[in-house]
Design a protein around this motif. Sequence first.
Motif, PDB file in Angstrom:
ATOM      1  N   LEU A 156       2.208  -3.420 -11.597  1.00 43.51           N
ATOM      2  CA  LEU A 156       3.284  -3.060 -12.508  1.00 43.51           C
ATOM      3  C   LEU A 156       4.536  -2.613 -11.751  1.00 43.51           C
ATOM      4  O   LEU A 156       5.660  -2.953 -12.132  1.00 43.51           O
ATOM      5  CB  LEU A 156       2.815  -1.951 -13.450  1.00 43.51           C
ATOM      6  N   LYS A 157       4.338  -1.879 -10.664  1.00 44.93           N
ATOM      7  CA  LYS A 157       5.477  -1.419  -9.870  1.00 44.93           C
ATOM      8  C   LYS A 157       6.197  -2.607  -9.226  1.00 44.93           C
ATOM      9  O   LYS A 157       7.424  -2.683  -9.230  1.00 44.93           O
ATOM     10  CB  LYS A 157       4.991  -0.445  -8.798  1.00 44.93           C
TER      11      LYS A 157
ATOM     12  N   THR B 202      -4.369  -2.609  -7.230  1.00 46.31           N
ATOM     13  CA  THR B 202      -4.444  -1.805  -8.449  1.00 46.31           C
ATOM     14  C   THR B 202      -3.431  -2.302  -9.480  1.00 46.31           C
ATOM     15  O   THR B 202      -2.433  -2.953  -9.130  1.00 46.31           O
ATOM     16  CB  THR B 202      -4.150  -0.320  -8.161  1.00 46.31           C
ATOM     17  N   GLU B 203      -3.684  -1.954 -10.724  1.00 42.21           N
ATOM     18  CA  GLU B 203      -2.746  -2.307 -11.784  1.00 42.21           C
ATOM     19  C   GLU B 203      -1.422  -1.575 -11.583  1.00 42.21           C
ATOM     20  O   GLU B 203      -0.350  -2.126 -11.863  1.00 42.21           O
ATOM     21  CB  GLU B 203      -3.332  -1.965 -13.154  1.00 42.21           C
ATOM     22  N   GLU B 204      -1.496  -0.348 -11.084  1.00 45.22           N
ATOM     23  CA  GLU B 204      -0.283   0.426 -10.833  1.00 45.22           C
ATOM     24  C   GLU B 204       0.626  -0.308  -9.845  1.00 45.22           C
ATOM     25  O   GLU B 204       1.849  -0.381 -10.044  1.00 45.22           O
ATOM     26  CB  GLU B 204      -0.649   1.799 -10.278  1.00 45.22           C
ATOM     27  N   GLN B 205       0.049  -0.850  -8.792  1.00 40.96           N
ATOM     28  CA  GLN B 205       0.835  -1.607  -7.815  1.00 40.96           C
ATOM     29  C   GLN B 205       1.436  -2.854  -8.445  1.00 40.96           C
ATOM     30  O   GLN B 205       2.611  -3.174  -8.214  1.00 40.96           O
ATOM     31  CB  GLN B 205      -0.053  -1.997  -6.628  1.00 40.96           C
TER      32      GLN B 205
ATOM     33  N   SER C  59       3.275   3.861  -3.560  1.00 40.57           N
ATOM     34  CA  SER C  59       3.145   5.150  -4.248  1.00 40.57           C
ATOM     35  C   SER C  59       4.136   6.194  -3.732  1.00 40.57           C
ATOM     36  O   SER C  59       4.347   7.217  -4.376  1.00 40.57           O
ATOM     37  CB  SER C  59       1.716   5.684  -4.094  1.00 40.57           C
TER      38      SER C  59
ATOM     39  N   GLN D  61       0.814  -1.209   0.000  1.00 40.40           N
ATOM     40  CA  GLN D  61       0.000   0.000   0.000  1.00 40.40           C
ATOM     41  C   GLN D  61       0.851   1.264   0.000  1.00 40.40           C
ATOM     42  O   GLN D  61       0.359   2.354  -0.306  1.00 40.40           O
ATOM     43  CB  GLN D  61      -0.924   0.004   1.227  1.00 40.40           C
TER      44      GLN D  61
ATOM     45  N   LEU E  34      -1.632  -7.484 -17.633  1.00 42.60           N
ATOM     46  CA  LEU E  34      -0.914  -6.250 -17.348  1.00 42.60           C
ATOM     47  C   LEU E  34      -0.337  -5.678 -18.630  1.00 42.60           C
ATOM     48  O   LEU E  34       0.158  -6.399 -19.484  1.00 42.60           O
ATOM     49  CB  LEU E  34       0.199  -6.519 -16.342  1.00 42.60           C
ATOM     50  N   SER E  35      -0.390  -4.361 -18.734  1.00 42.15           N
ATOM     51  CA  SER E  35       0.121  -3.702 -19.942  1.00 42.15           C
ATOM     52  C   SER E  35       1.618  -3.508 -19.859  1.00 42.15           C
ATOM     53  O   SER E  35       2.222  -3.703 -18.833  1.00 42.15           O
ATOM     54  CB  SER E  35      -0.561  -2.351 -20.090  1.00 42.15           C
TER      55      SER E  35
ATOM     56  N   SER F  55       8.274  -4.387 -11.758  1.00 44.36           N
ATOM     57  CA  SER F  55       9.500  -3.656 -12.099  1.00 44.36           C
ATOM     58  C   SER F  55      10.560  -3.777 -11.006  1.00 44.36           C
ATOM     59  O   SER F  55      11.751  -3.638 -11.266  1.00 44.36           O
ATOM     60  CB  SER F  55       9.180  -2.180 -12.342  1.00 44.36           C
TER      61      SER F  55
ATOM     62  N   GLU G 130       8.462   2.296  -1.838  1.00 41.64           N
ATOM     63  CA  GLU G 130       9.073   1.603  -2.969  1.00 41.64           C
ATOM     64  C   GLU G 130      10.454   1.077  -2.610  1.00 41.64           C
ATOM     65  O   GLU G 130      10.819  -0.056  -2.954  1.00 41.64           O
ATOM     66  CB  GLU G 130       9.165   2.551  -4.162  1.00 41.64           C
TER      67      GLU G 130
END
Length: 356
Positions: A320-321, A315-318, A286, A283, A355-356, A324, A291
């Motif tokens: 993808l992060k 979330t998709e943002e999480q 961000s 969580q 995932l994109s 990475s 990170e």
Amino acid sequence: MTTNKLFTHNTLGSCYGVSPTERTLDISHELRTPLTVIQGALDLLDSGRLGVLSAKGQRMVKIAANNVERLMRLTTAIEQESEGLISLVSAEELARLRMERDLQLALPYQQLRLQYQPIVTLDNGTITGFEVLSRWHHPTLGTISPIQFIPIAEKTGSIIDIGAWVIREACHQLQSWQQQFPDQFKPLTISVNLSCQQIACANLPQQIEQILQDTGLAAQSLKLEITESSIMSDTEVIELVLSQLKVLGVQLYIDDFGTGYSSLSRLLELPLDVLKIDRSFVQQLSCERGESLVKAITNLAHSLGIDVIAEGVETEEQALKLQSLGCQRGQGYFFARPLDGSTVPGLICNLPVQLS
């Protein structure tokens, strides 16, 4: 009538709806029932039917019997003077007593259910396995969260029987899926959480070996999750238990990593296969500090030859992060909520995540 709400600790007293009169009767019952059993056992000892007691033994039985009699008189006084008692025992405390009593019936009355949350690869959303989550379907309170009833089960000792049932039921379910849908389910695994008390049982490996034999599930299909706090005590017993589980072929996950107090040296001592990053860290992805923490945990795991799974991905943002940062797998509401067993087969080929 059973409700559909998820029961949590914040609603304990109010959900039971304990009136003053009911509170008095329940406390009386909670005292009188075990006292009656103890009194019967003491009478049996005193009768000599179980053998002749020594003089010291007879004195001890007499002391115990006198104390039971005093508690019986207290119970009678409670029944007669209910108003004074109400200020001594809160509705919350009495509700907890009721829940302890009700939990003893959860297994024999088949009130426990399992749900399955998918664990997926972050690069394409492919399901690799499931974590098993238990739910208690109380006849009057509805669905009770494990956050509420597992601590009670640990306190009363019923966690041993409940934990064994969960492992057996989970293994049976995955084996059943593998037989019905061999192409889709054969590579999949099932993860089960172990309590501190289970890990401290020297016969746990033998118990699990028997379950695997009975259900026909391959050992490599079963993953056992332990918390950081559970590995900090009884180290010799725990190390022996975990090493025996590894010999069986069962993989070991450390759950909620980062929330306990385990040391790096402790991690090095144990035969762990997977480290699960706690949702609280996910969580915080961000922000830069969050990170950095996740990256440090992931690098630590990889340096030890341990895989990483992130919990609580929403979330998709999480997702993808995390990908990475080197995290290979994840679980959470972004992919799927915990599912009933009947809905799992339909999900395997239709997980709507890419995932994109």
